[in-house]
Design an enzyme around this catalytic site. Structure first.
Site, PDB file in Angstrom:
ATOM      1  N   PRO A 275       0.752  -1.090   0.081  1.00 25.45           N
ATOM      2  CA  PRO A 275      -0.049   0.135   0.156  1.00 25.45           C
ATOM      3  C   PRO A 275       0.839   1.182   0.004  1.00 25.45           C
ATOM      4  CG  PRO A 275       0.156  -0.862   2.264  1.00 25.45           C
ATOM      5  CD  PRO A 275       0.794  -1.879   1.375  1.00 25.45           C
TER       6      PRO A 275
ATOM      7  N   GLN B   7      -6.415  -1.032   3.602  1.00 29.51           N
ATOM      8  CA  GLN B   7      -5.476  -0.431   4.849  1.00 29.51           C
ATOM      9  C   GLN B   7      -6.149   0.768   5.272  1.00 29.51           C
ATOM     10  OE1 GLN B   7      -1.562   1.628   4.931  1.00 29.51           O
ATOM     11  NE2 GLN B   7      -0.795  -0.584   5.441  1.00 29.51           N
TER      12      GLN B   7
ATOM     13  N   CYS C 188       3.900   3.301   8.636  1.00 27.35           N
ATOM     14  CA  CYS C 188       4.109   4.420   7.863  1.00 27.35           C
ATOM     15  C   CYS C 188       5.118   5.414   8.807  1.00 27.35           C
ATOM     16  CB  CYS C 188       2.656   5.308   7.731  1.00 27.35           C
ATOM     17  SG  CYS C 188       2.969   6.705   6.645  1.00 27.35           S
TER      18      CYS C 188
ATOM     19  N   GLY D 244      10.884  -4.252   1.848  1.00 23.82           N
ATOM     20  CA  GLY D 244      12.011  -3.410   2.137  1.00 23.82           C
ATOM     21  C   GLY D 244      13.210  -3.613   1.058  1.00 23.82           C
TER      22      GLY D 244
END
Length: 350
Positions: free
Chosen positions: A37, A91, A121, A223
């Protein structure tokens, strides 16, 4: 040359042989590739492209649980799943357990099938109100939010996205993962950085390897997974059930196809030709114009155009020119001119 791309002329999006499936609640996915997302990026047109190229799950942009924003144009668009292939994962973002539970119910009412909770986030405006990755500093509140949302969403599955902690000295992903398991969270995605680590700091996936050994919950690694080789390396080293691609898919939705093929066959992909990228970009632009309308669509398209052209010869000058386009016709013409007329010399700097 016409300004539209015919369906029969679209770039091939076959993803090769299926990968091992992974499961979230009642949903068994064809492969283990997930689109992350991303606020302002993973809208419905973009999710559709990534799914077509092999993303088994494409999580929506985050939707705030703030009821004052529920009727805003941005929120309404983010809750528009018309024609989207499922399962639809949405989300949600917030800090109040009751409000988050209500947000889960509202989104399920709009067609969501999976609820994803944002605790990863790192944006300052999000962390400033103790949301996103800032929640990782309050494990008691984390548990209350998870319990409330899981109960409110049942029987729909709830997933969670986190970072490894607030800072390198405060890594608590294992504690949060155990909380998630106890609260009934169906899957956990972990970005291999802390909130304090910026993107210049390489992601680490050692934390995920430890989680895999100690917590029985489906794990999704995120990541710096920016190539098929990186995907293979992360899956092998962590034992995770799936991988989540974020920034590496910006302007490269075909990365899912490339990763799927590499994991299935070991064959390294080749870069697609410029005319192939052109046709895909034109199709993406049409989707953005249709979804947002022409005024907003042209402006939202600018960042996508820049991503598609990243690394191509002449891209810098082209970006400067196309960012001044205010109409769909001019924007498409400039895109076509760039891909059709600029020499594709490898030694030119973008």
């Amino acid at each position: 040359m016409p300004l539209t791309t015919r369906r029969e002329d679209r770039p091939d999006a076959s993803a090769g042989p299926p990968l091992r499936p992974f499961v979230i609640g009642p949903y068994r996915f064809a492969n283990n590739l997930v689109l992350a997302p991303m606020a302002g990026v993973s809208d419905r047109p973009y999710r559709a492209l990534c799914r077509r190229f092999g993303a088994a799950l494409a999580v929506s942009e985050m939707v705030s649980c703030d009821t004052s924003l529920r009727g805003s144009v941005k929120s309404v668009r983010r809750l528009d799943f018309a024609g989207e292939s499922g399962p639809v994962s949405v989300q949600i973002l917030g800090t109040d357990p009751g409000a988050m539970a209500e947000a889960a119910r509202v989104n399920l009412g709009h067609g969501a099938q999976i609820i994803d909770i944002n605790m990863g986030c790192p944006a300052r405006k999000v962390c400033r109100v103790a949301a996103g990755s800032a929640l990782l500093r309050d494990e008691l509140l984390v548990g209350r939010i998870l319990s409330a949302v899981v109960q409110a969403a049942s029987p729909a599955p709830v997933t969670l996205k986190i970072r490894t902690g607030w800072s390198p000295g405060e890594r608590n992903a294992l504690a949060v993962a155990r909380l998630a398991r106890e609260c009934g969270v169906a899957a956990l995605a972990v970005h291999g950085r802390t909130r304090a680590c910026n993107y210049a700091t390489p992601a680490e996936h050692e934390t995920l390897r430890h989680l895999r050994l100690q917590v029985d919950i489906p794990l999704i690694a995120n990541g710096d997974i920016d190539s098929p080789q990186a995907a293979r390396r992360v899956l092998d080293s962590t034992g995770c059930d799936a991988i989540m691609i974020g920034r590496a898919a910006q302007g490269r939705p075909w990365i899912f196809r490339d990763i799927a093929a590499y994991l299935a066959t070991g064959a390294s992909p080749t870069e697609p030709p410029r005319d192939w990228i052109r046709d895909l970009l034109l199709e993406h632009l049409t989707g953005l114009y249709d979804f947002y309308g022409t005024w907003a669509g042209v402006r939202i398209a600018r960042k996508h155009i820049a991503w598609y052209c990243r690394g191509l010869p002449g891209a810098a000058a082209f970006r400067d020119s196309v960012n001044r386009s205010d109409s769909t016709l001019d924007q498409r013409r400039k895109v076509m001119a760039f891909f059709n007329e600029h020499p594709a010399r490898e030694d030119e700097a973008a």
